[in-house]
Design a protein around this motif. Sequence first.
Motif, mmCIF file in Angstrom:
data_model
loop_
_atom_site.group_PDB
_atom_site.id
_atom_site.type_symbol
_atom_site.label_atom_id
_atom_site.label_comp_id
_atom_site.label_asym_id
_atom_site.label_seq_id
_atom_site.Cartn_x
_atom_site.Cartn_y
_atom_site.Cartn_z
ATOM 1 N N LEU A 103 13.586 -0.703 -1.458
ATOM 2 C CA LEU A 103 12.993 -1.634 -0.459
ATOM 3 C C LEU A 103 14.148 -2.149 0.342
ATOM 4 O O LEU A 103 14.105 -2.098 1.789
ATOM 5 C CB LEU A 103 12.200 -2.836 -0.893
ATOM 6 N N ARG A 104 15.355 -2.529 -0.268
ATOM 7 C CA ARG A 104 16.582 -3.058 0.609
ATOM 8 C C ARG A 104 17.039 -1.771 1.469
ATOM 9 O O ARG A 104 17.594 -1.975 2.394
ATOM 10 C CB ARG A 104 17.632 -3.557 -0.441
ATOM 11 N N ARG A 105 17.283 -0.411 0.764
ATOM 12 C CA ARG A 105 17.915 0.550 1.198
ATOM 13 C C ARG A 105 17.195 1.207 2.281
ATOM 14 O O ARG A 105 17.675 1.712 3.222
ATOM 15 C CB ARG A 105 18.038 1.756 0.057
ATOM 16 N N GLU A 106 15.769 1.164 2.142
ATOM 17 C CA GLU A 106 14.967 1.999 3.113
ATOM 18 C C GLU A 106 13.786 1.269 3.448
ATOM 19 O O GLU A 106 12.852 1.699 3.137
ATOM 20 C CB GLU A 106 14.623 3.328 2.712
ATOM 21 N N PRO A 107 13.894 0.002 4.137
ATOM 22 C CA PRO A 107 12.712 -0.878 4.372
ATOM 23 C C PRO A 107 11.817 -0.255 5.016
ATOM 24 O O PRO A 107 10.630 -0.334 4.998
ATOM 25 C CB PRO A 107 13.422 -2.095 5.153
ATOM 26 N N GLU A 108 11.825 0.485 6.225
ATOM 27 C CA GLU A 108 10.977 0.938 7.152
ATOM 28 C C GLU A 108 10.198 1.968 6.511
ATOM 29 O O GLU A 108 9.006 2.051 6.472
ATOM 30 C CB GLU A 108 11.364 1.417 8.428
ATOM 31 N N ARG A 109 10.897 2.756 5.827
ATOM 32 C CA ARG A 109 10.157 3.993 5.262
ATOM 33 C C ARG A 109 9.407 3.490 3.752
ATOM 34 O O ARG A 109 8.177 4.054 3.749
ATOM 35 C CB ARG A 109 11.565 5.147 4.783
ATOM 36 N N ALA A 110 10.019 2.434 3.377
ATOM 37 C CA ALA A 110 9.140 1.972 2.101
ATOM 38 C C ALA A 110 8.137 1.430 2.482
ATOM 39 O O ALA A 110 6.838 1.760 1.869
ATOM 40 C CB ALA A 110 10.091 0.914 1.607
ATOM 41 N N LEU A 111 8.004 0.674 3.621
ATOM 42 C CA LEU A 111 6.666 0.229 4.059
ATOM 43 C C LEU A 111 5.594 1.195 4.661
ATOM 44 O O LEU A 111 4.609 1.108 4.371
ATOM 45 C CB LEU A 111 6.961 -1.044 5.070
ATOM 46 N N ARG A 112 6.276 2.125 5.170
ATOM 47 C CA ARG A 112 5.386 3.308 5.600
ATOM 48 C C ARG A 112 4.770 4.030 4.567
ATOM 49 O O ARG A 112 3.553 4.462 4.594
ATOM 50 C CB ARG A 112 6.288 4.079 6.712
ATOM 51 N N LEU A 113 5.632 4.298 3.541
ATOM 52 C CA LEU A 113 4.877 5.164 2.286
ATOM 53 C C LEU A 113 3.984 4.356 1.675
ATOM 54 O O LEU A 113 3.423 4.786 1.022
ATOM 55 C CB LEU A 113 6.320 5.588 1.507
ATOM 56 N N LEU A 114 4.473 2.985 1.410
ATOM 57 C CA LEU A 114 3.466 2.148 0.785
ATOM 58 C C LEU A 114 2.523 1.361 1.132
ATOM 59 O O LEU A 114 1.262 1.094 0.428
ATOM 60 C CB LEU A 114 4.399 0.811 -0.087
ATOM 61 N N THR A 115 2.189 1.631 2.506
ATOM 62 C CA THR A 115 1.204 0.632 3.320
ATOM 63 C C THR A 115 0.494 1.147 4.307
ATOM 64 O O THR A 115 -0.271 0.408 4.881
ATOM 65 C CB THR A 115 1.943 -1.030 3.748
ATOM 66 N N THR A 116 0.995 2.429 4.630
ATOM 67 C CA THR A 116 0.227 3.183 5.590
ATOM 68 C C THR A 116 -0.667 4.407 5.394
ATOM 69 O O THR A 116 -0.444 4.803 4.087
ATOM 70 C CB THR A 116 1.030 3.345 6.871
ATOM 71 N N LYS A 117 -1.477 4.835 6.395
ATOM 72 C CA LYS A 117 -2.227 5.886 5.857
ATOM 73 C C LYS A 117 -1.374 7.132 5.862
ATOM 74 O O LYS A 117 -2.002 8.076 5.531
ATOM 75 C CB LYS A 117 -3.190 6.129 7.100
ATOM 76 N N GLU A 118 -0.360 7.138 6.200
ATOM 77 C CA GLU A 118 0.654 8.141 6.006
ATOM 78 C C GLU A 118 1.064 8.567 4.583
ATOM 79 O O GLU A 118 1.635 9.686 4.314
ATOM 80 C CB GLU A 118 2.049 8.232 6.974
ATOM 81 N N SER A 119 0.590 7.726 3.794
ATOM 82 C CA SER A 119 1.158 8.034 2.072
ATOM 83 C C SER A 119 -0.294 7.874 1.390
ATOM 84 O O SER A 119 -1.009 7.187 1.770
ATOM 85 C CB SER A 119 2.230 7.133 1.691
ATOM 86 N N PRO A 120 -0.397 8.629 0.228
ATOM 87 C CA PRO A 120 -1.457 8.434 -0.437
ATOM 88 C C PRO A 120 -1.184 7.290 -1.673
ATOM 89 O O PRO A 120 -2.239 6.778 -2.040
ATOM 90 C CB PRO A 120 -1.370 9.746 -1.342
#
Length: 196
Positions: A103-120
């Motif tokens: 989360l600290r290293r890649e916050p934007e990617r983490a939020l996208r992968l964890l909280t958006t429709k772009e990730s299962p």
Amino acid sequence: MSGPGHSKAQADQAVSVARRKFLEGDRLDMQKLATELGVDRTTLFRWVGNRDHLLATVLWSLAEPTHRAAVAATTRSGAARIADATHTFGQALIDAPYFRAFLRREPERALRLLTTKESPVLNEIVDAVERVVQQELDRGHLIHPMAAHDLAYLIARITESFIYADLITGDDPDAGKAAIAVAALLGDPTYTPKGT
């Protein structure tokens, strides 16, 4: 000659190595992973998809047993069971050093992968929560005007808003607040997380 089973085994190996590196707190590097597996990047992509897809696979492979264990750890029923599971699951995410490092290293990617429709990942979490909600509804331990799926979606959103609070609002992550909010949503305003 490699058939579907052969590439499945190789994909599983790639995911296993990626998960180990993730648990060690390393940034997932597709080129390094391909080199370690003795293949080129094209082959690795064919096995596991792109980096985001592989990260989502690794994240869910860690989250699924963690959520299952959180549900199994509570002896309560109804809203309290779901809130307890939320608390235990959320605290496990907060306490996992490898997860916080990501989360600290890649916050934007983490939020996208964890909280958006772009990730299962979000869909998987909602499905897992929905199964628990439906169990409590079926057992008569929970009565709510909303459908199980809609409740599960709200529970997932409430949980992430408190667990990823440091990335979203700058506040400290707090699994206890997530659990209390979930209990209130489910009609139990007097809920207190165990151990608090």
